[in-house]
Design a protein around this motif. Structure first.
Motif, PDB file in Angstrom:
ATOM      1  N   UNK A 158     -12.239  -0.499 -28.159  1.00 32.19           N
ATOM      2  CA  UNK A 158     -10.914  -1.161 -27.514  1.00 32.19           C
ATOM      3  C   UNK A 158     -10.013  -0.836 -26.642  1.00 32.19           C
ATOM      4  N   UNK A 159     -11.316   0.328 -25.963  1.00 31.07           N
ATOM      5  CA  UNK A 159     -10.567   1.128 -25.110  1.00 31.07           C
ATOM      6  C   UNK A 159     -10.543   0.585 -24.051  1.00 31.07           C
ATOM      7  N   UNK A 160     -12.052   0.345 -24.285  1.00 34.96           N
ATOM      8  CA  UNK A 160     -12.578  -0.524 -22.584  1.00 34.96           C
ATOM      9  C   UNK A 160     -11.986  -1.839 -22.542  1.00 34.96           C
ATOM     10  N   UNK A 161     -11.530  -2.446 -24.044  1.00 29.14           N
ATOM     11  CA  UNK A 161     -11.041  -3.529 -23.151  1.00 29.14           C
ATOM     12  C   UNK A 161      -9.711  -3.419 -23.539  1.00 29.14           C
ATOM     13  N   UNK A 162      -8.768  -2.244 -22.961  1.00 31.78           N
ATOM     14  CA  UNK A 162      -7.551  -2.043 -22.531  1.00 31.78           C
ATOM     15  C   UNK A 162      -6.905  -2.588 -24.036  1.00 31.78           C
ATOM     16  N   UNK A 163      -6.626  -2.541 -24.622  1.00 29.12           N
ATOM     17  CA  UNK A 163      -6.289  -2.786 -26.182  1.00 29.12           C
ATOM     18  C   UNK A 163      -4.587  -2.123 -26.252  1.00 29.12           C
ATOM     19  N   UNK A 164      -4.532  -0.578 -26.000  1.00 29.46           N
ATOM     20  CA  UNK A 164      -3.327  -0.108 -25.321  1.00 29.46           C
ATOM     21  C   UNK A 164      -2.753  -0.812 -24.623  1.00 29.46           C
ATOM     22  N   UNK A 165      -2.958  -1.394 -23.410  1.00 34.79           N
ATOM     23  CA  UNK A 165      -1.409  -2.056 -23.629  1.00 34.79           C
ATOM     24  C   UNK A 165      -0.823  -3.473 -24.275  1.00 34.79           C
ATOM     25  N   UNK A 166      -1.785  -4.262 -25.744  1.00 36.08           N
ATOM     26  CA  UNK A 166      -1.153  -5.148 -25.764  1.00 36.08           C
ATOM     27  C   UNK A 166      -0.451  -4.513 -27.195  1.00 36.08           C
ATOM     28  N   UNK A 167      -1.092  -3.053 -27.031  1.00 39.20           N
ATOM     29  CA  UNK A 167      -0.002  -2.907 -28.296  1.00 39.20           C
ATOM     30  C   UNK A 167       0.981  -2.645 -27.824  1.00 39.20           C
ATOM     31  N   UNK A 168       1.329  -1.387 -27.129  1.00 41.46           N
ATOM     32  CA  UNK A 168       2.407  -1.511 -25.881  1.00 41.46           C
ATOM     33  C   UNK A 168       3.199  -2.128 -25.573  1.00 41.46           C
ATOM     34  N   UNK A 169       2.801  -3.673 -25.516  1.00 44.61           N
ATOM     35  CA  UNK A 169       3.879  -4.833 -25.269  1.00 44.61           C
ATOM     36  C   UNK A 169       4.504  -4.892 -26.334  1.00 44.61           C
ATOM     37  N   UNK A 170       5.789  -5.192 -26.048  1.00 44.54           N
ATOM     38  CA  UNK A 170       6.895  -5.308 -27.112  1.00 44.54           C
ATOM     39  C   UNK A 170       6.716  -6.317 -27.714  1.00 44.54           C
ATOM     40  N   UNK A 171       7.116  -6.898 -29.187  1.00 45.33           N
ATOM     41  CA  UNK A 171       6.807  -8.168 -29.771  1.00 45.33           C
ATOM     42  C   UNK A 171       7.432  -9.602 -29.455  1.00 45.33           C
ATOM     43  N   UNK A 172       7.446  -9.699 -28.967  1.00 37.90           N
ATOM     44  CA  UNK A 172       8.612 -11.501 -29.292  1.00 37.90           C
ATOM     45  C   UNK A 172       9.296 -11.867 -30.097  1.00 37.90           C
ATOM     46  N   UNK A 173      10.201 -11.922 -29.988  1.00 41.13           N
ATOM     47  CA  UNK A 173      11.035 -12.000 -30.834  1.00 41.13           C
ATOM     48  C   UNK A 173      11.276 -13.264 -31.091  1.00 41.13           C
TER      49      UNK A 173
END
Length: 151
Positions: A136-151
Protein backbone atom coordinates in the motif's frame (compact mmCIF):
# COMPACT_ATOMS: atom_id res chain seq x y z
CA UNK A 1 -17.83 -9.80 8.25
CA UNK A 2 -14.81 -7.85 9.48
CA UNK A 3 -14.08 -7.91 13.17
CA UNK A 4 -13.89 -4.40 14.64
CA UNK A 5 -10.68 -4.19 16.65
CA UNK A 6 -10.57 -1.96 19.69
CA UNK A 7 -8.00 0.75 20.44
CA UNK A 8 -5.62 -1.50 22.41
CA UNK A 9 -5.60 -4.18 19.70
CA UNK A 10 -4.90 -1.60 16.98
CA UNK A 11 -2.12 -0.01 19.04
CA UNK A 12 -0.56 -3.44 19.56
CA UNK A 13 -0.57 -4.10 15.78
CA UNK A 14 0.94 -0.70 15.01
CA UNK A 15 3.63 -1.12 17.68
CA UNK A 16 4.43 -4.61 16.42
CA UNK A 17 4.99 -3.26 12.90
CA UNK A 18 7.15 -0.37 14.09
CA UNK A 19 9.35 -2.70 16.14
CA UNK A 20 10.34 -4.41 12.87
CA UNK A 21 11.95 -1.16 11.71
CA UNK A 22 15.17 0.54 12.75
CA UNK A 23 13.26 3.65 13.83
CA UNK A 24 14.01 4.99 17.31
CA UNK A 25 11.31 3.75 19.67
CA UNK A 26 11.68 6.75 21.97
CA UNK A 27 10.55 8.97 19.10
CA UNK A 28 7.64 6.96 17.69
CA UNK A 29 6.23 5.59 20.94
CA UNK A 30 4.28 8.74 21.95
CA UNK A 31 2.68 8.92 18.49
CA UNK A 32 1.27 5.38 18.39
CA UNK A 33 -1.66 6.10 20.72
CA UNK A 34 -2.17 9.74 19.68
CA UNK A 35 -4.64 8.92 16.87
CA UNK A 36 -7.09 7.56 19.44
CA UNK A 37 -7.30 10.70 21.60
CA UNK A 38 -10.77 12.17 21.62
CA UNK A 39 -10.24 15.56 23.31
CA UNK A 40 -7.69 18.32 23.45
CA UNK A 41 -5.50 19.74 20.71
CA UNK A 42 -5.56 17.93 17.37
CA UNK A 43 -2.43 18.26 15.22
CA UNK A 44 -3.02 19.49 11.69
CA UNK A 45 -3.55 16.69 9.16
CA UNK A 46 -2.65 13.93 11.61
CA UNK A 47 -4.84 10.82 11.63
CA UNK A 48 -7.43 10.41 14.37
CA UNK A 49 -9.69 7.40 14.82
CA UNK A 50 -13.07 6.97 16.47
CA UNK A 51 -14.29 3.40 16.89
CA UNK A 52 -17.94 2.43 17.03
CA UNK A 53 -19.75 -0.90 16.62
CA UNK A 54 -20.01 -0.48 12.85
CA UNK A 55 -16.37 0.36 12.19
CA UNK A 56 -13.80 3.11 12.25
CA UNK A 57 -14.19 6.80 11.57
CA UNK A 58 -11.08 8.35 10.04
CA UNK A 59 -10.73 12.00 11.04
CA UNK A 60 -8.30 14.80 10.20
CA UNK A 61 -8.26 18.42 11.30
CA UNK A 62 -6.66 21.46 9.76
CA UNK A 63 -6.48 24.63 11.83
CA UNK A 64 -9.08 23.19 14.18
CA UNK A 65 -11.55 22.42 11.38
CA UNK A 66 -12.48 18.81 10.60
CA UNK A 67 -11.42 18.25 6.98
CA UNK A 68 -11.87 14.47 6.83
CA UNK A 69 -14.62 12.32 8.32
CA UNK A 70 -14.73 8.97 6.60
CA UNK A 71 -15.83 5.47 7.59
CA UNK A 72 -14.11 2.16 7.01
CA UNK A 73 -14.58 -1.35 8.35
CA UNK A 74 -10.99 -2.34 7.54
CA UNK A 75 -8.64 -2.49 10.53
CA UNK A 76 -5.70 -2.83 8.11
CA UNK A 77 -6.55 0.56 6.57
CA UNK A 78 -6.50 2.13 10.03
CA UNK A 79 -3.16 0.51 10.91
CA UNK A 80 -1.63 1.49 7.57
CA UNK A 81 -2.87 5.09 7.80
CA UNK A 82 -1.35 5.51 11.25
CA UNK A 83 1.88 3.81 10.15
CA UNK A 84 2.29 6.23 7.22
CA UNK A 85 1.97 9.24 9.48
CA UNK A 86 4.01 7.85 12.37
CA UNK A 87 6.87 6.59 10.21
CA UNK A 88 7.24 9.87 8.33
CA UNK A 89 7.03 11.89 11.55
CA UNK A 90 9.56 9.65 13.31
CA UNK A 91 12.03 9.87 10.43
CA UNK A 92 11.66 13.65 10.31
CA UNK A 93 12.10 14.06 14.07
CA UNK A 94 15.12 11.74 14.02
CA UNK A 95 16.67 13.82 11.23
CA UNK A 96 16.06 16.95 13.32
CA UNK A 97 17.84 15.25 16.21
CA UNK A 98 20.78 14.29 13.97
CA UNK A 99 21.12 17.83 12.62
CA UNK A 100 20.50 19.34 16.07
CA UNK A 101 17.68 21.61 14.93
CA UNK A 102 14.53 22.57 16.82
CA UNK A 103 12.20 23.49 13.92
CA UNK A 104 11.51 26.84 15.62
CA UNK A 105 14.69 28.85 15.31
CA UNK A 106 16.73 26.29 13.41
CA UNK A 107 15.53 24.01 10.63
CA UNK A 108 16.66 21.10 8.51
CA UNK A 109 18.56 22.35 5.47
CA UNK A 110 16.36 22.80 2.41
CA UNK A 111 18.47 20.40 0.42
CA UNK A 112 17.50 17.61 -1.98
CA UNK A 113 19.83 15.20 -0.17
CA UNK A 114 17.84 15.67 3.06
CA UNK A 115 14.57 14.98 1.24
CA UNK A 116 16.14 11.91 -0.36
CA UNK A 117 17.30 10.59 3.02
CA UNK A 118 13.80 11.03 4.47
CA UNK A 119 12.16 9.24 1.54
CA UNK A 120 14.71 6.41 1.65
CA UNK A 121 14.24 5.89 5.40
CA UNK A 122 10.45 5.82 5.04
CA UNK A 123 10.75 3.24 2.22
CA UNK A 124 13.25 1.24 4.28
CA UNK A 125 10.82 1.18 7.22
CA UNK A 126 7.98 -0.13 5.06
CA UNK A 127 10.33 -2.69 3.52
CA UNK A 128 11.10 -3.95 7.04
CA UNK A 129 7.38 -4.20 7.82
CA UNK A 130 6.61 -5.83 4.49
CA UNK A 131 3.36 -7.41 3.36
CA UNK A 132 0.21 -5.46 2.65
CA UNK A 133 1.45 -2.28 4.34
CA UNK A 134 4.58 -2.13 2.17
CA UNK A 135 2.44 -2.77 -0.93
CA UNK A 136 0.00 0.00 0.00
CA UNK A 137 2.87 2.38 0.75
CA UNK A 138 4.33 1.90 -2.75
CA UNK A 139 0.87 2.19 -4.33
CA UNK A 140 0.25 5.51 -2.53
CA UNK A 141 -2.86 4.27 -0.73
CA UNK A 142 -2.67 7.10 1.82
CA UNK A 143 -4.01 9.49 -0.81
CA UNK A 144 -7.10 7.35 -1.40
CA UNK A 145 -7.69 6.99 2.34
CA UNK A 146 -7.49 10.75 2.79
CA UNK A 147 -9.88 11.45 -0.07
CA UNK A 148 -13.25 12.32 1.47
CA UNK A 149 -16.01 9.78 0.84
CA UNK A 150 -18.52 10.69 -1.84
CA UNK A 151 -21.93 11.56 -0.46
Amino acid sequence: MNQILQKDELIKRIDSCLKKTSLPQDIYEPYVARPFQTTGFFDDLSPYIDIDPSGYILIQYERGIKVLHKRTKEADEVVYWILEDTIFLTVYLDMMRQYQVDNIQTHLPNDPSIHKQIVERVHESFRAIGGLYEKWHHEGKRASIETPAKK
